[in-house]
Design a protein around this motif. Structure first.
Motif, PDB file in Angstrom:
ATOM      1  N   PRO A  73       1.596  11.169 -11.931  1.00  0.00           N
ATOM      2  CA  PRO A  73       1.343  11.299 -10.489  1.00  0.00           C
ATOM      3  C   PRO A  73       1.318   9.974  -9.735  1.00  0.00           C
ATOM      4  O   PRO A  73       1.485   9.958  -8.515  1.00  0.00           O
ATOM      5  N   ARG A  74       1.122   8.870 -10.421  1.00  0.00           N
ATOM      6  CA  ARG A  74       0.902   7.598  -9.734  1.00  0.00           C
ATOM      7  C   ARG A  74       2.199   7.039  -9.154  1.00  0.00           C
ATOM      8  O   ARG A  74       3.286   7.247  -9.697  1.00  0.00           O
ATOM      9  N   ALA A  75       2.059   6.314  -8.056  1.00  0.00           N
ATOM     10  CA  ALA A  75       3.173   5.592  -7.456  1.00  0.00           C
ATOM     11  C   ALA A  75       2.807   4.117  -7.381  1.00  0.00           C
ATOM     12  O   ALA A  75       1.628   3.754  -7.373  1.00  0.00           O
ATOM     13  N   ARG A  76       3.801   3.268  -7.302  1.00  0.00           N
ATOM     14  CA  ARG A  76       3.572   1.833  -7.453  1.00  0.00           C
ATOM     15  C   ARG A  76       3.376   1.074  -6.136  1.00  0.00           C
ATOM     16  O   ARG A  76       3.315  -0.154  -6.133  1.00  0.00           O
ATOM     17  N   GLY A  77       3.251   1.795  -5.036  1.00  0.00           N
ATOM     18  CA  GLY A  77       3.110   1.123  -3.759  1.00  0.00           C
ATOM     19  C   GLY A  77       1.934   0.169  -3.704  1.00  0.00           C
ATOM     20  O   GLY A  77       2.062  -0.963  -3.204  1.00  0.00           O
ATOM     21  N   ILE A  78       0.781   0.600  -4.212  1.00  0.00           N
ATOM     22  CA  ILE A  78      -0.402  -0.263  -4.126  1.00  0.00           C
ATOM     23  C   ILE A  78      -0.252  -1.473  -5.047  1.00  0.00           C
ATOM     24  O   ILE A  78      -0.764  -2.565  -4.758  1.00  0.00           O
ATOM     25  N   SER A  79       0.473  -1.308  -6.154  1.00  0.00           N
ATOM     26  CA  SER A  79       0.730  -2.455  -7.032  1.00  0.00           C
ATOM     27  C   SER A  79       1.572  -3.494  -6.317  1.00  0.00           C
ATOM     28  O   SER A  79       1.338  -4.707  -6.449  1.00  0.00           O
ATOM     29  N   TYR A  80       2.572  -3.041  -5.533  1.00  0.00           N
ATOM     30  CA  TYR A  80       3.366  -3.981  -4.747  1.00  0.00           C
ATOM     31  C   TYR A  80       2.492  -4.700  -3.721  1.00  0.00           C
ATOM     32  O   TYR A  80       2.666  -5.902  -3.470  1.00  0.00           O
ATOM     33  N   LEU A  81       1.547  -3.979  -3.136  1.00  0.00           N
ATOM     34  CA  LEU A  81       0.698  -4.572  -2.104  1.00  0.00           C
ATOM     35  C   LEU A  81      -0.210  -5.661  -2.668  1.00  0.00           C
ATOM     36  O   LEU A  81      -0.425  -6.695  -2.028  1.00  0.00           O
ATOM     37  N   VAL A  82      -0.765  -5.446  -3.859  1.00  0.00           N
ATOM     38  CA  VAL A  82      -1.702  -6.421  -4.426  1.00  0.00           C
ATOM     39  C   VAL A  82      -0.996  -7.534  -5.184  1.00  0.00           C
ATOM     40  O   VAL A  82      -1.632  -8.527  -5.563  1.00  0.00           O
ATOM     41  N   ALA A  83       0.319  -7.396  -5.413  1.00  0.00           N
ATOM     42  CA  ALA A  83       1.040  -8.366  -6.238  1.00  0.00           C
ATOM     43  C   ALA A  83       0.902  -9.810  -5.756  1.00  0.00           C
ATOM     44  O   ALA A  83       0.756 -10.716  -6.590  1.00  0.00           O
ATOM     45  N   PRO A  84       0.953 -10.094  -4.435  1.00  0.00           N
ATOM     46  CA  PRO A  84       0.864 -11.503  -4.021  1.00  0.00           C
ATOM     47  C   PRO A  84      -0.385 -12.215  -4.512  1.00  0.00           C
ATOM     48  O   PRO A  84      -0.361 -13.437  -4.718  1.00  0.00           O
ATOM     49  N   VAL A  85      -1.480 -11.475  -4.690  1.00  0.00           N
ATOM     50  CA  VAL A  85      -2.713 -12.098  -5.174  1.00  0.00           C
ATOM     51  C   VAL A  85      -2.868 -11.904  -6.673  1.00  0.00           C
ATOM     52  O   VAL A  85      -3.226 -12.836  -7.406  1.00  0.00           O
ATOM     53  N   ALA A  86      -2.594 -10.691  -7.172  1.00  0.00           N
ATOM     54  CA  ALA A  86      -2.823 -10.383  -8.581  1.00  0.00           C
ATOM     55  C   ALA A  86      -1.940 -11.210  -9.507  1.00  0.00           C
ATOM     56  O   ALA A  86      -2.334 -11.496 -10.649  1.00  0.00           O
ATOM     57  N   THR A  87      -0.758 -11.594  -9.043  1.00  0.00           N
ATOM     58  CA  THR A  87       0.099 -12.423  -9.891  1.00  0.00           C
ATOM     59  C   THR A  87      -0.369 -13.872  -9.959  1.00  0.00           C
ATOM     60  O   THR A  87       0.039 -14.605 -10.855  1.00  0.00           O
ATOM     61  N   LEU A  88      -1.218 -14.275  -9.041  1.00  0.00           N
ATOM     62  CA  LEU A  88      -1.689 -15.659  -8.998  1.00  0.00           C
ATOM     63  C   LEU A  88      -3.059 -15.845  -9.621  1.00  0.00           C
ATOM     64  O   LEU A  88      -3.358 -16.915 -10.151  1.00  0.00           O
ATOM     65  N   THR A  89      -3.916 -14.815  -9.538  1.00  0.00           N
ATOM     66  CA  THR A  89      -5.279 -14.955 -10.031  1.00  0.00           C
ATOM     67  C   THR A  89      -5.814 -13.608 -10.487  1.00  0.00           C
ATOM     68  O   THR A  89      -5.423 -12.563  -9.968  1.00  0.00           O
ATOM     69  N   ALA A  90      -6.715 -13.654 -11.464  1.00  0.00           N
ATOM     70  CA  ALA A  90      -7.391 -12.443 -11.923  1.00  0.00           C
ATOM     71  C   ALA A  90      -8.707 -12.230 -11.193  1.00  0.00           C
ATOM     72  O   ALA A  90      -9.465 -11.311 -11.538  1.00  0.00           O
ATOM     73  N   SER A  91      -8.978 -13.025 -10.175  1.00  0.00           N
ATOM     74  CA  SER A  91     -10.239 -12.928  -9.443  1.00  0.00           C
ATOM     75  C   SER A  91     -10.297 -11.646  -8.614  1.00  0.00           C
ATOM     76  O   SER A  91      -9.480 -11.433  -7.704  1.00  0.00           O
ATOM     77  N   THR A  92     -11.276 -10.820  -8.908  1.00  0.00           N
ATOM     78  CA  THR A  92     -11.467  -9.601  -8.130  1.00  0.00           C
ATOM     79  C   THR A  92     -11.911  -9.931  -6.713  1.00  0.00           C
ATOM     80  O   THR A  92     -11.495  -9.268  -5.750  1.00  0.00           O
ATOM     81  N   THR A  93     -12.728 -10.949  -6.565  1.00  0.00           N
ATOM     82  CA  THR A  93     -13.196 -11.338  -5.226  1.00  0.00           C
ATOM     83  C   THR A  93     -12.031 -11.764  -4.339  1.00  0.00           C
ATOM     84  O   THR A  93     -11.951 -11.375  -3.165  1.00  0.00           O
ATOM     85  N   ALA A  94     -11.114 -12.556  -4.883  1.00  0.00           N
ATOM     86  CA  ALA A  94      -9.949 -12.974  -4.104  1.00  0.00           C
ATOM     87  C   ALA A  94      -9.121 -11.762  -3.685  1.00  0.00           C
ATOM     88  O   ALA A  94      -8.643 -11.684  -2.545  1.00  0.00           O
TER      89      ALA A  94
END
Length: 508
Positions: A73-94
């Motif tokens: 059921p999942r779609a990857r839209g939200i993964s694309y949205l968070v990619a600019p930060v998630a690819t640079l840092t594992a910080s949840t706060t960021a």
């Protein structure tokens, strides 16, 4: 004749007034966005961890662990949205700060689209009503798709309303509506369908405003937004039909399911009510929800008197359409599911409340204005009370996941590693491990393959307190886990994990 000439030429006064009126909402929308972001940053972001679904989406593009299994059921839209930060840092706060700021800007932009068809009080009132709901505030900084579906739906409906009202060029409105529908479909394909359907009907049914380009825009946006999901269906799920069937199975089977009462109960602070066999803990939290249909109907009537009936009625129809599948086709409830409906229904509700306020002022009845202010203050008080409860609960849950993950790391289950079993997906993310399940919705490995994998990398199977251990753990060493949320024991399969525990015990 000549005496009136200078007067006619000196009449460019209305144009400046019109342009000032067009710019009028901007300061209010900026203020609304600032407050929306500030509340998220002050009350939701501090100390928060990623929830189960968030770890799935974030792990696809970076974060703290290998990609989790991506169910049908999942779609990857939200993964694309968070990619600019998630690819640079594992910080949840960021990540939270980034999402809080982007969601605030997106809210202002979505509302700005409506500026030509709604007066400033209604526009800002609708934005304030939607932004003040606890699910909106809670999911603003969350790596979840539902708020983005809501903002995309609001933007798409705004573009269509502007075109149907003659307040925007058809090409511009068609491009805006198509892009907004594509965003929604990219986040959740089913939401994209339930958005495109009423928008297409509106372009066909409104007399004298039929435009082929505008009519095709929602459908085109739906196809474009669903393209990655469809391509992935053929690449990894055996085809579109197979993926749709599997998605329906995971969601409990799509069919007639009356879930209105489930949504009422979930408003007390249940982020997911599945199965929703709980008691109605706090009916006061659902008073606004019960009143919502009446307020929306009153808003349509008030808007019609003001010459905006088409806008209010269309917003209501789109909101109802996006609520239908979650109220009557899905057998469980989550408050976030209805965020798109709330965003659109806020328009007629704001029409009604603004009309009440105008009547009270016109009649010079300060008591009516004060009563309305008290009701709204009480509503906001309830929303913030539930928000604080949800934030505390989610913090405790993520802290439990982190505690178990830390215990696994100390046992020797460190990257590269594998975690399976109860709550394996979020705990694996916190531990920096891959999650692999042998059964259930996220099944991605066979028991024999998991045991073979355990010979190469540390592997733990998490088991809840009173549950019998799964057969795959036969011969595995049992290790207790921290008490609190989540599994109570880990079974370390023979291999590096068990060897690490033995070495740790000897060195201790």
């Amino acid at each position: 004749m000549y005496g009136t000439r200078p007067v006619d030429q000196a009449q460019p006064v209305p144009r400046p007034r019109t342009s000032r009126k067009a710019r009028g909402p901007l300061p209010w929308l900026v203020a609304l966005a600032v407050v929306f972001a500030a509340v998220q940053l002050a009350f939701v972001v501090p100390g928060s961890g990623l929830a189960w679904d968030e770890t799935v989406y974030v792990s696809q593009v970076g974060g703290n662990a290998p990609p989790a299994f991506f169910s049908a059921p999942r779609a990857r839209g939200i993964s694309y949205l968070v990619a600019p930060v998630a690819t640079l840092t594992a910080s949840t706060t960021a990540l939270r700060i980034y999402l809080a700021l982007v969601s605030a800007v997106a809210l202002a932009v979505a509302l700005w689209i409506w500026r030509k068809v709604l007066p400033t009080p209604v526009l800002v009132g609708a934005g304030g009503l939607f932004a003040g709901l606890w699910p909106t505030l809670y999911y603003g900084p969350a790596a979840m798709p539902n708020l983005w579906c809501a903002l995309g739906a609001l933007a798409a409906a705004g573009w269509v309303m502007r075109a149907l009202s003659g307040e925007a060029a058809v090409r511009t409105a068609a491009a805006g509506a198509g892009a907004a529908v594509a965003l929604v479909a990219l986040m959740r394909p089913a939401d994209g369908f339930w958005l495109a359907l009423p928008l297409t009907l509106a372009t066909l049914l409104v007399p004298g405003r039929r435009r082929p380009g505008l009519c095709a825009a929602p459908a085109g946006g739906l196809v474009a937004g669903c393209a990655p999901w469809t391509a992935e269906a053929y690449a990894h799920y055996g085809g579109l039909g197979t993926r749709l069937h599997r998605a329906g199975e995971i969601q409990g089977g799509l069919g007639w399911n009356f879930a209105v009462d489930d949504h009422l109960r979930s408003l007390a602070g249940r982020t997911l009510c599945r199965p929703c066999d709980i008691g109605w803990e706090n009916p006061a939290t659902a008073v606004w929800w019960v009143a919502l249909p009446l307020l929306a109907a009153g808003g349509v009537v008030a808007a019609r008197r003001a010459g905006r009936g088409l806008v209010a009625l269309s917003a209501t129809a789109v909101g109802v359409s996006m609520a239908v599948p979650y109220l009557f086709l899905v057998e469980y409830a989550a408050p976030r599911f209805l965020l798109p409906a709330y965003a659109l229904l806020a328009v007629p509700v704001a029409e009604y409340l603004v009309s009440l306020l105008a009547r009270a002022r016109h009649a010079r009845r300060p008591g009516g204005t004060a009563a309305l202010a008290l009701v709204l203050a009480a509503h906001l008080g309830v929303q913030f009370s539930v928000l604080s409860h949800v934030v505390r609960t989610s913090h405790a849950t993520s802290a439990g996941f982190a505690a178990v993950a830390g215990a696994l790391n100390r046992m020797g289950v460190r990257p590269p590693c594998v975690v399976s079993g109860d709550d394996a997906v979020p705990i694996a993310y916190y531990a920096g491990c891959a999650s692999r399940q042998t059964e259930g919705h996220d099944a991605s490995i066979t028991p024999d393959a998991l045991r073979g994998l355990a010979r190469r990398v540390p592997t733990a199977v998490l088991v809840p307190g009173n549950a019998p251990p799964p057969p795959v753990t036969s011969g595995a060493r049992t290790v207790p886990l921290p008490s609190g949320h989540g599994p109570h024991q880990a079974r370390l399969l023979p291999g590096p994990a068990e060897d690490g525990t033995e070495a740790g015990r000897r060195s201790g």
